[in-house]
Design a protein around this motif. Structure first.
Motif, PDB file in Angstrom:
ATOM      1  N   VAL A  52       0.850  -1.191   0.000  1.00 14.60           N
ATOM      2  CA  VAL A  52       0.000   0.000   0.000  1.00 14.60           C
ATOM      3  C   VAL A  52       0.884   1.239   0.000  1.00 14.60           C
ATOM      4  CG1 VAL A  52      -1.773   1.297   1.236  1.00 14.60           C
ATOM      5  CG2 VAL A  52      -1.807  -1.199   1.286  1.00 14.60           C
ATOM      6  N   SER A  53       0.511   2.231  -0.801  1.00 19.21           N
ATOM      7  CA  SER A  53       1.268   3.471  -0.858  1.00 19.21           C
ATOM      8  C   SER A  53       0.297   4.643  -0.973  1.00 19.21           C
ATOM      9  CB  SER A  53       2.211   3.455  -2.065  1.00 19.21           C
ATOM     10  OG  SER A  53       2.979   4.619  -2.130  1.00 19.21           O
ATOM     11  N   PRO A  54       0.535   5.753  -0.283  1.00 25.02           N
ATOM     12  CA  PRO A  54       1.619   5.985   0.672  1.00 25.02           C
ATOM     13  C   PRO A  54       1.295   5.383   2.040  1.00 25.02           C
ATOM     14  CG  PRO A  54       0.248   7.925   0.545  1.00 25.02           C
ATOM     15  CD  PRO A  54      -0.319   6.949  -0.464  1.00 25.02           C
ATOM     16  N   GLY A  55       2.247   5.406   2.916  1.00 22.05           N
ATOM     17  CA  GLY A  55       2.040   4.949   4.281  1.00 22.05           C
ATOM     18  C   GLY A  55       2.310   3.486   4.513  1.00 22.05           C
ATOM     19  N   GLY A  56       2.649   2.749   3.448  1.00 24.51           N
ATOM     20  CA  GLY A  56       2.827   1.316   3.589  1.00 24.51           C
ATOM     21  C   GLY A  56       4.024   0.902   4.421  1.00 24.51           C
ATOM     22  N   LEU A  57       4.986   1.808   4.583  1.00 28.41           N
ATOM     23  CA  LEU A  57       6.189   1.487   5.352  1.00 28.41           C
ATOM     24  C   LEU A  57       6.096   1.931   6.809  1.00 28.41           C
ATOM     25  CD1 LEU A  57       8.985   2.395   2.770  1.00 28.41           C
ATOM     26  CD2 LEU A  57       8.418   0.113   3.602  1.00 28.41           C
ATOM     27  N   ASP A  58       5.008   2.589   7.169  1.00 26.38           N
ATOM     28  CA  ASP A  58       4.909   3.165   8.513  1.00 26.38           C
ATOM     29  C   ASP A  58       5.028   2.110   9.612  1.00 26.38           C
ATOM     30  OD1 ASP A  58       4.600   5.544   7.227  1.00 26.38           O
ATOM     31  OD2 ASP A  58       2.472   5.797   7.696  1.00 26.38           O
TER      32      ASP A  58
ATOM     33  N   PHE B  38       6.293  -0.875   9.406  1.00 23.74           N
ATOM     34  CA  PHE B  38       7.623  -1.489   9.362  1.00 23.74           C
ATOM     35  C   PHE B  38       8.631  -0.599  10.087  1.00 23.74           C
ATOM     36  CE2 PHE B  38      11.738  -2.558   7.701  1.00 23.74           C
ATOM     37  CZ  PHE B  38      11.701  -3.927   7.489  1.00 23.74           C
ATOM     38  N   ALA B  39       8.581   0.695   9.795  1.00 27.83           N
ATOM     39  CA  ALA B  39       9.509   1.629  10.428  1.00 27.83           C
ATOM     40  C   ALA B  39       9.300   1.690  11.937  1.00 27.83           C
ATOM     41  CB  ALA B  39       9.345   3.017   9.817  1.00 27.83           C
ATOM     42  N   ALA B  40       8.047   1.587  12.354  1.00 27.30           N
ATOM     43  CA  ALA B  40       7.742   1.712  13.779  1.00 27.30           C
ATOM     44  C   ALA B  40       8.032   0.436  14.562  1.00 27.30           C
ATOM     45  CB  ALA B  40       6.273   2.101  13.958  1.00 27.30           C
ATOM     46  N   GLN B  41       7.877  -0.734  13.920  1.00 30.65           N
ATOM     47  CA  GLN B  41       7.974  -1.988  14.664  1.00 30.65           C
ATOM     48  C   GLN B  41       9.221  -2.815  14.358  1.00 30.65           C
ATOM     49  OE1 GLN B  41       4.305  -4.303  14.654  1.00 30.65           O
ATOM     50  NE2 GLN B  41       3.104  -2.467  14.205  1.00 30.65           N
ATOM     51  N   VAL B  42       9.645  -2.850  13.096  1.00 29.25           N
ATOM     52  CA  VAL B  42      10.766  -3.717  12.718  1.00 29.25           C
ATOM     53  C   VAL B  42      12.108  -2.998  12.823  1.00 29.25           C
ATOM     54  CG1 VAL B  42      11.750  -5.170  10.906  1.00 29.25           C
ATOM     55  CG2 VAL B  42       9.263  -5.040  11.189  1.00 29.25           C
ATOM     56  N   VAL B  43      12.165  -1.759  12.353  1.00 27.24           N
ATOM     57  CA  VAL B  43      13.431  -1.024  12.358  1.00 27.24           C
ATOM     58  C   VAL B  43      14.051  -0.938  13.758  1.00 27.24           C
ATOM     59  CG1 VAL B  43      14.483   1.250  12.010  1.00 27.24           C
ATOM     60  CG2 VAL B  43      13.016   0.262  10.242  1.00 27.24           C
ATOM     61  N   PRO B  44      13.286  -0.631  14.817  1.00 26.58           N
ATOM     62  CA  PRO B  44      13.901  -0.592  16.152  1.00 26.58           C
ATOM     63  C   PRO B  44      14.544  -1.920  16.557  1.00 26.58           C
ATOM     64  CG  PRO B  44      11.780   0.510  16.194  1.00 26.58           C
ATOM     65  CD  PRO B  44      11.878  -0.170  14.865  1.00 26.58           C
ATOM     66  N   LEU B  45      13.953  -3.038  16.135  1.00 24.66           N
ATOM     67  CA  LEU B  45      14.526  -4.345  16.466  1.00 24.66           C
ATOM     68  C   LEU B  45      15.828  -4.579  15.706  1.00 24.66           C
ATOM     69  CD1 LEU B  45      11.303  -6.569  16.517  1.00 24.66           C
ATOM     70  CD2 LEU B  45      12.472  -5.457  18.431  1.00 24.66           C
ATOM     71  N   LEU B  46      15.881  -4.120  14.460  1.00 29.10           N
ATOM     72  CA  LEU B  46      17.123  -4.230  13.691  1.00 29.10           C
ATOM     73  C   LEU B  46      18.204  -3.335  14.290  1.00 29.10           C
ATOM     74  CD1 LEU B  46      15.649  -4.202  10.062  1.00 29.10           C
ATOM     75  CD2 LEU B  46      16.601  -6.168  11.283  1.00 29.10           C
ATOM     76  N   GLN B  47      17.805  -2.182  14.773  1.00 33.31           N
ATOM     77  CA  GLN B  47      18.766  -1.282  15.410  1.00 33.31           C
ATOM     78  C   GLN B  47      19.308  -1.886  16.704  1.00 33.31           C
ATOM     79  OE1 GLN B  47      16.209   2.178  15.571  1.00 33.31           O
ATOM     80  NE2 GLN B  47      17.252   3.143  13.831  1.00 33.31           N
ATOM     81  N   GLU B  48      18.450  -2.578  17.442  1.00 28.99           N
ATOM     82  CA  GLU B  48      18.901  -3.241  18.665  1.00 28.99           C
ATOM     83  C   GLU B  48      19.940  -4.314  18.363  1.00 28.99           C
ATOM     84  OE1 GLU B  48      15.548  -4.807  20.716  1.00 28.99           O
ATOM     85  OE2 GLU B  48      14.654  -2.843  21.144  1.00 28.99           O
ATOM     86  N   ARG B  49      19.813  -4.950  17.188  1.00 27.29           N
ATOM     87  CA  ARG B  49      20.776  -5.969  16.781  1.00 27.29           C
ATOM     88  C   ARG B  49      22.060  -5.353  16.231  1.00 27.29           C
ATOM     89  NH1 ARG B  49      18.620 -11.207  15.417  1.00 27.29           N
ATOM     90  NH2 ARG B  49      16.420 -11.405  15.967  1.00 27.29           N
ATOM     91  N   GLY B  50      22.048  -4.043  16.024  1.00 27.38           N
ATOM     92  CA  GLY B  50      23.220  -3.371  15.490  1.00 27.38           C
ATOM     93  C   GLY B  50      23.390  -3.524  13.999  1.00 27.38           C
ATOM     94  N   VAL B  51      22.295  -3.843  13.281  1.00 25.97           N
ATOM     95  CA  VAL B  51      22.396  -4.063  11.837  1.00 25.97           C
ATOM     96  C   VAL B  51      21.644  -3.005  11.035  1.00 25.97           C
ATOM     97  CG1 VAL B  51      22.758  -6.533  12.060  1.00 25.97           C
ATOM     98  CG2 VAL B  51      20.425  -5.654  11.905  1.00 25.97           C
ATOM     99  N   PHE B  52      21.135  -1.987  11.710  1.00 26.16           N
ATOM    100  CA  PHE B  52      20.463  -0.888  11.018  1.00 26.16           C
ATOM    101  C   PHE B  52      20.916   0.408  11.669  1.00 26.16           C
ATOM    102  CE2 PHE B  52      17.281   1.983   9.493  1.00 26.16           C
ATOM    103  CZ  PHE B  52      16.790   1.432   8.313  1.00 26.16           C
ATOM    104  N   ARG B  53      21.340   1.344  10.850  1.00 20.49           N
ATOM    105  CA  ARG B  53      21.890   2.599  11.370  1.00 20.49           C
ATOM    106  C   ARG B  53      20.853   3.359  12.192  1.00 20.49           C
ATOM    107  NH1 ARG B  53      23.724   5.513   6.200  1.00 20.49           N
ATOM    108  NH2 ARG B  53      23.632   3.440   5.313  1.00 20.49           N
TER     109      ARG B  53
END
Length: 211
Positions: free
Chosen positions: A179-185, A187-202
Motif C-alpha cells: 500500500v502506498s503511501p504509508g505502507g512502510l509506517d 515497518f519503520a515503527a515496529q521492525v526497524v527498532p529491532l534491527l537497530q537493537e541488533r546493530g544491523v540498522f543505522r
C-alpha cells in the motif's frame, strides 16, 4: 556492474539463490581493484507484518489473492500454453492439454512472452509443482510470481532479514510495500527498532547524502 556500480537491485526467491548471486557478483570485484563493501546487493522484497506469525500468513495470502485475479492467472498460463484458456476454472487444476506449438496465436492487444525453452517442458514443471503443493491455477501463479516476502511478527521479520544479511544473501533490501503511501509506517515503527537493537540498522545518517 562489478567495475563501476554502487549497488545492484536484484530479485531472488530463496536464500540459496541470493547467496549464489551474492557470491558470484562479489567474487568479480577484486579483478577491478574493488573490495566487497564497494558494491551492495539489494534485492527487492515485500512484507506482511502482523501481531503474530499466523495472522501475518493470513494477511499475506489475502494480499496475493487481491493482486492475482482469476483472469490474470489464466492469462499468465496462456503465455505458456499458447491458447485461449478462458474456459478453465482458475480455482481448478491446470489444463490437461499440451501447449500449442508454433508462433504465439493469442489475440492481438495482449502482451506476449517469448520462451527460450520448450513450452511443453515448462508446462510439465508447472504441473509437477502444482501437484506437489496441491495448487489450483490461481494458487500456482501466485506461488511462481511472488517476490521474496518477509511474513510474520516484527520479531520474526527482523530475524529473517538479519539472517539473510549475516549469511551473505544480501547487503540489505529494497522494500516495496503493498500500500502506498504509508505502507512502510508499521515497518519503520515496529521492525526497524529491532534491527537497530541488533546493530544491523543505522540509527542516524553520516554525511550530507545517502551514498
Amino acid at each position: 556492474a562489478a567495475a563501476e556500480a554502487d549497488a545492484i537491485f536484484s530479485r531472488h526467491d530463496t536464500r540459496e539463490a541470493g547467496q549464489a548471486f551474492y557470491s558470484d557478483v562479489k567474487g568479480r570485484l577484486a579483478r577491478h581493484g574493488r573490495t566487497p563493501d564497494q558494491l551492495l546487493i539489494l534485492p527487492a522484497a515485500t512484507f506482511a507484518l502482523a501481531d503474530t506469525d499466523a495472522e501475518a500468513r493470513e494477511l499475506a495470502h489475502g494480499i496475493r489473492l487481491q493482486q492475482v485475479s482469476g483472469q490474470t492467472a489464466l492469462r499468465h498460463l496462456e503465455h505458456v500454453w499458447n491458447t485461449d484458456l478462458s474456459g478453465y476454472d482458475p480455482d481448478g487444476p491446470l489444463p490437461g492439454i499440451d501447449p500449442v506449438p508454433g508462433e504465439h496465436t493469442l489475440a492481438r492487444g495482449r502482451s506476449t512472452t517469448r520462451h527460450h525453452r520448450d513450452p511443453r517442458e515448462i508446462a510439465r514443471e508447472l504441473r509437477e509443482r502444482a501437484e506437489a503443493k496441491n495448487l489450483s491455477i490461481r494458487e500456482l501463479v501466485i506461488d511462481i510470481t511472488a517476490r521474496q516476502t518477509f511474513i510474520g511478527s516484527a520479531a520474526t521479520i527482523a530475524a529473517s532479514i538479519n539472517d539473510l544479511v549475516q549469511h551473505d544473501a544480501a547487503d540489505g533490501f529494497i522494500l516495496a510495500p503493498h500500500v502506498s503511501p504509508g505502507g512502510l509506517d508499521t515497518f519503520a515503527a515496529q521492525v526497524v527498532p529491532l534491527l537497530q537493537e541488533r546493530g544491523v540498522f543505522r540509527t542516524e545518517y553520516e554525511g550530507t547524502t545517502l551514498r
